[in-house]
Every structure is written in structure tokens, then in C-alpha cells.
Design a protein around this motif. Sequence first.
Motif, PDB file in Angstrom:
ATOM      1  N   ILE A 548       0.861  -1.198   0.000  1.00  0.00           N
ATOM      2  CA  ILE A 548       0.000   0.000   0.000  1.00  0.00           C
ATOM      3  C   ILE A 548       0.890   1.239   0.000  1.00  0.00           C
ATOM      4  N   PRO A 549       0.613   2.174  -0.908  1.00  0.00           N
ATOM      5  CA  PRO A 549       1.434   3.406  -0.918  1.00  0.00           C
ATOM      6  C   PRO A 549       1.385   4.091   0.454  1.00  0.00           C
ATOM      7  N   ALA A 550       2.518   4.676   0.855  1.00  0.00           N
ATOM      8  CA  ALA A 550       2.624   5.303   2.184  1.00  0.00           C
ATOM      9  C   ALA A 550       1.530   6.352   2.393  1.00  0.00           C
ATOM     10  N   ASP A 551       1.190   7.082   1.322  1.00  0.00           N
ATOM     11  CA  ASP A 551       0.167   8.137   1.436  1.00  0.00           C
ATOM     12  C   ASP A 551      -1.198   7.572   1.810  1.00  0.00           C
ATOM     13  N   ASP A 552      -1.470   6.349   1.339  1.00  0.00           N
ATOM     14  CA  ASP A 552      -2.788   5.771   1.571  1.00  0.00           C
ATOM     15  C   ASP A 552      -2.903   5.082   2.926  1.00  0.00           C
ATOM     16  N   ALA A 563      -7.145   2.000  -2.128  1.00  0.00           N
ATOM     17  CA  ALA A 563      -5.839   2.574  -2.452  1.00  0.00           C
ATOM     18  C   ALA A 563      -5.634   2.585  -3.962  1.00  0.00           C
ATOM     19  N   ASP A 564      -5.971   1.497  -4.557  1.00  0.00           N
ATOM     20  CA  ASP A 564      -5.736   1.401  -5.989  1.00  0.00           C
ATOM     21  C   ASP A 564      -7.022   0.927  -6.624  1.00  0.00           C
ATOM     22  N   SER A 594       3.262  -1.649   5.697  1.00  0.00           N
ATOM     23  CA  SER A 594       3.370  -2.082   4.300  1.00  0.00           C
ATOM     24  C   SER A 594       4.469  -1.328   3.571  1.00  0.00           C
ATOM     25  N   VAL A 595       5.091  -2.032   2.625  1.00  0.00           N
ATOM     26  CA  VAL A 595       6.046  -1.374   1.735  1.00  0.00           C
ATOM     27  C   VAL A 595       5.512  -1.604   0.333  1.00  0.00           C
ATOM     28  N   GLU A 596       5.309  -0.529  -0.390  1.00  0.00           N
ATOM     29  CA  GLU A 596       4.698  -0.665  -1.708  1.00  0.00           C
ATOM     30  C   GLU A 596       5.554  -1.578  -2.587  1.00  0.00           C
ATOM     31  N   GLY A 597       4.864  -2.562  -3.216  1.00  0.00           N
ATOM     32  CA  GLY A 597       5.563  -3.481  -4.112  1.00  0.00           C
ATOM     33  C   GLY A 597       6.163  -4.686  -3.404  1.00  0.00           C
ATOM     34  N   SER A 600       2.317  -6.518   2.505  1.00  0.00           N
ATOM     35  CA  SER A 600       1.732  -5.833   3.665  1.00  0.00           C
ATOM     36  C   SER A 600       1.591  -6.812   4.820  1.00  0.00           C
TER      37      SER A 600
END
Length: 612
Positions: A548-552, A563-564, A594-597, A600
Motif C-alpha cells: 500500500i502506498p505510504a500516502d494511503d 488505495a488502488d 506495508s512497503v509498496e511493491g 503488507s
Amino acid sequence: MIHFPSIRWRIAVPYMLLILLTMAGLLIYLSNLIRDAYLENLRSKLIAEARLIEDALTSATWDDPAELDALARRYADLLDARVTFIGRDGTVLGESHEERNQMDNHLYRPEVQGALAEGEGSSIRFSRTVNYDMLYTAVPMRLEGQIAGYVRVAVPLRQIKVGLAHLQRTLLLVAVATASLALLLALLIAERTARPIRQLTHVVQSMAQGDLSARLLPITHDEVGVLTRAFNQMSDRLRGTVTTLVEERGRLTAVLDTMADGVIITDASGYVRLINPAAARLLGADETSALGCPFAQVVRDHRIINLWQRCYEENEEQFESVEMGRQGVFLQAIATPLPDVGRQASLVILQDLTRIRRLETVRRDFISNISHELRTPLAALKALVDTLRDGALDDPPAALRFLGRMETEVDALTQLVQELLELSRIESGRAPFRMTAVDLADVVHPPVKRLEPQAERADVRLILDVPEGLARIRADAERMQQVVANLVHNAIKFTPPGGQIRVSAAKVRVPRSGDAPSVDPPLVSDLTEVLSPGMWALIFVTDTGVGIPADDLPRIFERFYKADRARSGGGTGLGLAIAKHIVQSHHGRIWVESVEGRGSTFCVAIPALTMT
Ligand code: ADP
């Protein structure tokens, strides 16, 4: 006017002066009186003596000058006085103390003239012959009814002076003694008069220093006593008033301190006279240092300063909504003139509308989201119905396909409605939780097992690593299973084929202070900060998915948040919001790392029951 340092002296000094003056006057008057009486007495005595001598004299003796001298000396000895015989023409015929021949004519001596005119005469004067003050008395000497001459008897006044001086000394002594006594009395009276006033002053001073319990004892029944009683009444009332004021102030301070709204009062010069903690917090100012500072310096926001100035100039209430730059704080500022507090004083109230604003936004977003969520399947359904009507009905295999798709859309709509209903029921507390003590494994195993085929279809490895008997929790098992199912379902959805999902658990004790316990999988968050001290049962759902992107991250537990959107795979965006509500109803926490890519880890923490 002389200035006296104290009332005692103001009373005593004039009193003393009066006494001293009276005594001095009395002294002078008395000594004069005595002196006059003394002289009069002496004069009468001398005249009587002169008369006796005159009576003893005969015409024979009178005509013999030698005899007269001797007689004069004899009488002088007997009477202890000076005796002189004077002829009718003033010639000295006999003299006790002087050489008669060298004496001048005595006819015009005042005593002789007195004797000639009135039958007796007297005079006090300095005698050059004997060189001191003398009292002279004279009577006429009659022979056969005719004045033949004068008999004069005189004494020096030195004796009288000595006697008088002695008397005066005695009088002075008495006067001094009396005056001293009177002075003492004056001081005593002055002291007695001044004492209650001094006590009053003392009590007033201690009252001025804040001791309102100070009282005077009424000692006298005079004016001072009345004053004392009046003073005591006054201080009682003062104390009552001050106590009431202090209580009221306390109440007001308590209200101001606990109030959510910010309150500032400024005076005519624009200085802050009152600021409550809420105002200081909303303005990011320090409450104590703001007091007495210019309003503009404390507020530092030109819109609120303008509003306050407008209120000041127009003397009317002013409103303004202000969004402060920092942290999206949203304020409603109201400035009101305060004529009761003082000329040109104003009251500024700051209402924090941030929460209301946020709720408003959430509500608006919710409606727009829900409309959006409904529109998509409805538009698809409408399109499918249109296609059927436009001829697809005549092609049975196509019609069947369309009906299948219509069913899918209806199912999606049904699920959306069901989830919405569920969320609203949980939020409003209308869905009672059936809490029982359950094994953590009983909460985790059934949903994971149920989702295994789906994971298999998605080509994702699903590992279940929750041993039975690890921890027990008090939970509504069915609802907690729903949470786990949602997390695992999401993990499958957001993990590409070939990925892996691990469902694990732990039981940890979070200490009151000290190091956070470590768990597997390793977490970024510090458990002592996320969880309150105590025993916790933790469930982890770790995937190797899209992340999940940090912003979300902070928002994915909000309703409808996806998120997406492209990859959300037809989800409603309500699953995590429902999960959060369920976990919160169990006094637990849910969060994600979570780290994107890379993937999570969703963490659920529920208070663990202590084993018995
Ligand atoms: P949805 O029904 O869309 O899955 P959720 O509330 O369950 O709604 O999830 C909200 C959003 O959180 C998802 O749309 C997705 O963007 C994100 N999300 C949830 N779980 C994961 C996960 N395991 N990996 C990546 N993103 C996730």
C-alpha cells in the motif's frame, strides 16, 4: 501649624502647654498678691509704730534736738527700723542711722506729704543714704492740736525680698510638682484615647495585607467603641463579599479552563486581559506569557485581528470562519464588544469547528461514494437490460450470458447493501456482540480454511501458523472470523500469482515501561506505543503482494477508501472499515505495515485472557 507624629502627642502637648501656662500665670499672680499683702501688712505695722512713737513724744522732748537723736536711735533699736523725726518745715530733727546735719530738707518726701495731707503716708524708694530699697511711713506729730512735725519709721525691703523669694521658691516647687502630675495625667489620657485608634490602624494594616479575619475587640462604649463595632461589621461584610467573589471566580475559572471554546478578553488599549487554555491551544500561544500582551501579537492571524478591529471600530458583534494554516484547524471567530467589563473592551470567542468540518466532509464523501458505488452496477444493469431488449433476447445463448452478468451485478449490489447495513448496525451499536471466551485458533482457522480454495485458484500459497491453545480472548467468534476472513481475502486479492500469505499469531505482554516485546513477523511499529500495558493476543496476516502506498496507509480503514481503484477487484472499500469497528468493539487495535511493491502485514491485537 506644628505637625505631630502621633495622636497621643497631638492631645498631650496642647494639654501640657495649657497646664504650664496656667501654672505660670497662677504663680505670677500669687506671688504679686502675697507681696502686696506683705507690704500692706508691713506698712500698717510701721504706721502703728510711728503712731506709738508720736504718742510717747512730748513737747519738751520735741524741742531738744540732742534728745531726739538719742530717742530716734532707741526706738530704732527697739523696733529694728530706721526712725527719723522731721520738723514742720522739713528739717530733720532726729535720726537713728545717719548724720542728721548732712541730711537735706525732708518736707517734700512723698511719705511726709502723705502724712500732711491724709494723716499718714508711705513710700517705697531707693535710699541713697543707705543704698537700698526702703519702705518709708510717716505720721504727723501733733502738739496741742497743731502739726509740730513728722515721725518717720522706715525698714529696708531686703528682708521682704528674701521672704518673698523663699515663698516664690516654695510656690514654684508646688507648681512644678502639680504640673508634672498633670502632664503625666495628660499623657495617660492621650495614651488611652490613642490606643484604640492604634489598634484599629494595626488591624486595618493587616487587612490591607490580606488577612481578612483580623478583628477588633470592642472595649469601650464611647465613639471609639461605636467605630470598632462598625469596623468589625464592615470587615465581616468585606470578608463575605471577598469569599463570594473568590468562589465565583473559582467557578468561572473552572468553566473557562474546561471549556472547549477559546475565550480572550481585551481592554481598550488592545491588550489581552484574559485568555483561557483552549484559546492558547487553538492559537498555539502560551497562556501565561500571552496575558498583558497586545492582541495582535498573541493571535498572529490577520483575519482574526481584522475581525477584532472591526468589532472595536463598529462596536458591533463580528463573525468570521478562519482556516488556520497549521494542521487544518478550522475556527469560527466571534468578536463582541463588552461594555460591562470596560470601555472598548471586547470578547473574542474561538470555536473549534475542525471536527464538525471533518464529519461534514466524511458525510459528503460518504454520500458521493455511495452514489458512485451504486451507479456503476446500476449503469451496467441498465446497459445489459437495454441490450436484451434490443434483440439479445432472440439469441438465447447470448441472453443467458447477459443474465449471468446481470446476476453478478445484482450480487455486487446486494453485497454492498449488506455491508452498508452491517457497518451501520455496528456503528450504531444495534448489532449486539455475543462475547465468549474463545481460543484464538478457533477465530483464525475456520476463515483461513474457507479461503484456501480461493487462494489456490489465485495461485497464492496460504500458510496458517496459529497453534491451538496459544491464547484465549473474549470475543464474538463469528465477527472476529469475519475480520480474519476480510484480511485474508484482501491479501489474496492483492497478491499476484506465485506469492505467499502467512497467517500467524503471538501472545505478548506489553510492559508499563521498558522495551517492546519482539514478535514474528518483525514489526516496524513500537508495540508499547500502539498498545496499552497488559497481555495481548496478536493476529498477523502477511502477504507478499502489491503493498500500500505510504500516502494511503492512514486512510485505508476509512469507509469506501480504496488505495488502488484499478486493482481493487470490485471490492466495496467497506471491508476494512467494518473490521476496524469490530476490533474496536473488542477493545482491540488494528493497523497495517506495508512497503509498496513488497507486501503488507495487517495486525490485529485483542486483549488476551489470563489462563486459569
Ligand atoms: P475492498 O472491499 O476494496 O477490499 P477494504 O476496506 O477491504 O475494501 O480495503 C480497502 C483498500 O485497502 C483496498 O481497496 C486496497 O487498496 C487496500 N488494501 C487492503 N488490503 C490490502 C492488501 N493486503 N494489500 C494491498 N492493499 C490492500
